[in-house]
Design an enzyme around this catalytic site. Structure first.
Site, PDB file in Angstrom:
ATOM      1  N   LYS A  22      38.557  33.611  43.093  1.00 24.44           N
ATOM      2  CA  LYS A  22      39.526  34.132  42.831  1.00 24.44           C
ATOM      3  C   LYS A  22      39.263  35.829  42.839  1.00 24.44           C
ATOM      4  O   LYS A  22      39.871  36.766  43.948  1.00 24.44           O
ATOM      5  CB  LYS A  22      40.094  33.922  41.546  1.00 24.44           C
ATOM      6  CG  LYS A  22      41.091  35.033  41.176  1.00 24.44           C
ATOM      7  CD  LYS A  22      41.694  34.487  39.628  1.00 24.44           C
ATOM      8  CE  LYS A  22      42.438  35.551  38.868  1.00 24.44           C
ATOM      9  NZ  LYS A  22      41.543  36.350  38.122  1.00 24.44           N
ATOM     10  N   ASN A  23      38.493  36.354  42.011  1.00 21.78           N
ATOM     11  CA  ASN A  23      38.219  37.922  41.917  1.00 21.78           C
ATOM     12  C   ASN A  23      37.496  38.534  43.295  1.00 21.78           C
ATOM     13  O   ASN A  23      37.791  39.599  43.277  1.00 21.78           O
ATOM     14  CB  ASN A  23      37.393  37.956  40.579  1.00 21.78           C
ATOM     15  CG  ASN A  23      38.350  37.921  39.363  1.00 21.78           C
ATOM     16  OD1 ASN A  23      39.546  37.824  39.696  1.00 21.78           O
ATOM     17  ND2 ASN A  23      37.720  37.762  38.207  1.00 21.78           N
ATOM     18  N   ASP A 121      46.090  38.955  33.260  1.00 16.66           N
ATOM     19  CA  ASP A 121      45.966  38.302  31.665  1.00 16.66           C
ATOM     20  C   ASP A 121      46.613  39.237  30.767  1.00 16.66           C
ATOM     21  O   ASP A 121      45.956  40.522  30.746  1.00 16.66           O
ATOM     22  CB  ASP A 121      44.656  37.738  31.554  1.00 16.66           C
ATOM     23  CG  ASP A 121      44.546  36.264  32.061  1.00 16.66           C
ATOM     24  OD1 ASP A 121      45.665  35.623  32.321  1.00 16.66           O
ATOM     25  OD2 ASP A 121      43.672  36.043  32.202  1.00 16.66           O
ATOM     26  N   MET A 342      34.591  42.791  25.392  1.00 16.05           N
ATOM     27  CA  MET A 342      35.309  43.543  26.212  1.00 16.05           C
ATOM     28  C   MET A 342      36.843  43.551  26.108  1.00 16.05           C
ATOM     29  O   MET A 342      37.433  44.574  25.857  1.00 16.05           O
ATOM     30  CB  MET A 342      35.315  42.913  27.702  1.00 16.05           C
ATOM     31  CG  MET A 342      34.057  43.314  28.111  1.00 16.05           C
ATOM     32  SD  MET A 342      34.070  43.201  29.879  1.00 16.05           S
ATOM     33  CE  MET A 342      32.181  43.414  30.140  1.00 16.05           C
TER      34      MET A 342
END
Ligand SMILES: CC(=O)N[C@H]1[C@@H](OP(=O)(O)OP(=O)(O)OC[C@H]2O[C@@H](n3ccc(=O)[nH]c3=O)[C@H](O)[C@@H]2O)O[C@H](CO)[C@@H](O)[C@@H]1O
Ligand SMILES: C=C(OP(=O)(O)O)C(=O)O
EC number: 2.5.1.7
Length: 437
Positions: A22-23, A121, A342
């Site tokens: 996906k990324n 997200d 993060m």
């Protein structure tokens, strides 16, 4: 609205092929804007976020043709830049995080790039400063409208320079690289993100005629060129999906083979799962997970103290797999501290796991201690809402290991990043149904 109904407590068996990443796809699709020539891309995952970006590129005037499952051609030879100023774009651009990466290529090739505050997200603050500070360093003028959260950069010409990024932002580095390849002179990006998907992007750009060196390190040196050509590119398998399937196998005590994983691009992922006591065997380019009939035992440090698993920019452990680690730990033998450094709102989903009977203490928004059950007590089926993509899959794994039938709402979150997940899981024996609510 669709929901998943999951009957848990059954062992799975067989093999599963990970989808294209996906990324990586989100970066690579934006890179087609850098050339008027034809670009062919293989192994594009059929997931909501990627399809949203393809639709956005189409509206921008990119000619797109589907050649076969996962293979598309793109040609950005006659763009409709007016779309960027339309109300429709303000809606479309918000739909996903990856849309931010159209800005760098558009700025480099057409002298202007705009984007509404992108989606993705809701897992904490997700600033874009690194992206825009990079463009400003290359000579762009920046404007931001607080009213409608609309960002813009413009420049007659970009000039290469030295920059030290404040953080090794993944999409930020990709965006700046795509601007710098067409800038005049040399750009040095220090503290660059260097994960495999960025390496893939840089290699693709070099095949298109760019001059990028230092690929795979945190210092990229880019000598600008006047134009780029067409190329052909194949996406890597999705490492977050691979990690999800490792966790799924262990938690359901299933024997699974994950095929064609591109082992050399997995970094520390296999060894982190091994620290939870999971056997991760290499078989050629496949991962084999034997059935963990006797459970799995979390290792402690050499001095006997409790293990911590935390995220870090690549080559550290990816934050996107910490939610999976957390759920898998709930059935391990032993304890672990999961530290999500993060993102500050990514661990709140543990409440759902606690409802299901998991022993977890949320110490603060970034840290959760998990005390594993060692399968002495199974999780209880329940109804849950998926707050973000990875929490969604973690809850799905929990539901597949739980006794009884669970319901997962809000499954668009999962469909954002996992291709046809219900059908693929049914093929290895999972009892999961997609139903209209
Ligand atoms: C579309 C896409 O590719 N999304 C990925 C991308 O998001 P994305 O590129 O948006 O994430 P960034 O790398 O920019 O940063 C993520 C967050 O971590 C913080 N931060 C970042 C770097 C750092 O060294 N220290 C630090 O604290 C940032 O301030 C930010 O809050 O990379 C993230 C980090 O791997 C992944 O979770 C996302 O799945
Ligand atoms: C956080 C993620 O995605 P995004 O950056 O697209 O929101 C993810 O893939 O886990």
């Amino acid at each position: 609205m669709e929901i998943f109904k999951i009957e848990g407590g059954h062992q799975l068996k067989g093999s599963i092929q990970p989808q294209g990443a996906k990324n990586e796809a989100l970066q690579i699709l934006c890179a087609v804007l850098l050339t008027p020539e034809l670009v062919t891309i293989h192994n594009i995952p059929d997931i909501v976020d990627v399809n949203k970006l393809i639709s956005l590129l189409k509206k921008l005037g990119v000619k797109i043709e589907k050649q076969s499952q996962g293979t598309y051609t793109f040609q950005a030879d006659n763009l409709n830049l007016k779309y960027l100023e339309s109300p429709e774009f303000k809606e479309d651009g918000k739909g996903l995080r990856g849309s931010i990466m159209i800005v760098g290529p558009l700025l480099a090739r057409f002298g202007k790039g705009y984007i509404p505050k992108p989606g993705g997200d809701k897992i904490g603050r997700r600033r874009l400063d690194t992206h825009f500070e990079g463009f400003i360093k290359l000579g762009a003028k920046f404007r931001y409208s607080r009213e409608d959260h609309f960002y813009g950069v413009e420049a007659d010409k970009l000039k290469g320079t030295y920059m030290l990024l404040e953080e090794a932002s993944v999409t930020g580095t990709a965006n700046i690289v795509m601007a710098a390849v067409l800038a005049e002179g040399q750009t040095t990006i220090y503290n660059a993100a260097c994960e495999p998907y960025l390496q893939q992007l840089c290699k693709m750009l070099n095949r298109m005629g760019a001059k990028i060196s230092g690929i795979g390190s945190n210092m990229l040196i880019i000598d600008g060129v006047n134009s780029l050509e067409g190329t052909e590119h194949r996406m890597l398998p999705d490492m977050i999906e691979i990690g999800s399937w490792i966790g799924l196998a262990a938690m359901t005590k299933s024997e699974l083979t994950i095929t064609n994983v591109s082992w050399d691009d997995l970094g520390v992922i296999p060894s982190v799962f091994r620290k939870l006591g999971i056997t991760v065997e290499r078989q050629g380019d496949d991962i084999h997970i034997p059935a963990h009939t006797d459970g799995y035992e979390i290792q402690s440090y050499i001095d006997g103290s409790i293990l911590t698993i935390s995220d870090a920019p690549w080559p550290g452990f990816t934050p996107d797999l910490l939610s999976i680690i957390l759920v898998v730990a709930t059935q391990a033998r032993g304890s672990v501290l999961v530290h999500q450094k993060m993102f500050e709102s990514r661990l709140f989903f543990v409440d759902k796991l606690i409802d299901m009977g998991a022993k977890i203490i949320l110490c603060d928004p970034h840290r959760a201690t998990v005390i594993g059950h060692d399968f002495k007590s199974t999780l209880k089926a329940t109804t849950m809402t998926s707050p973000d993509i990875r929490a969604g899959v973690s809850l799905l794994i929990a539901a597949l290991s739980a006794k009884g039938t669970s319901t997962i709402m809000n499954i668009e979150q999962i469909d954002r990043g996992y291709e046809n997940i219900d059908e693929r899981l049914r093929a290895i024996g999972a009892r999961i149904e997609r139903v209209k609510a």
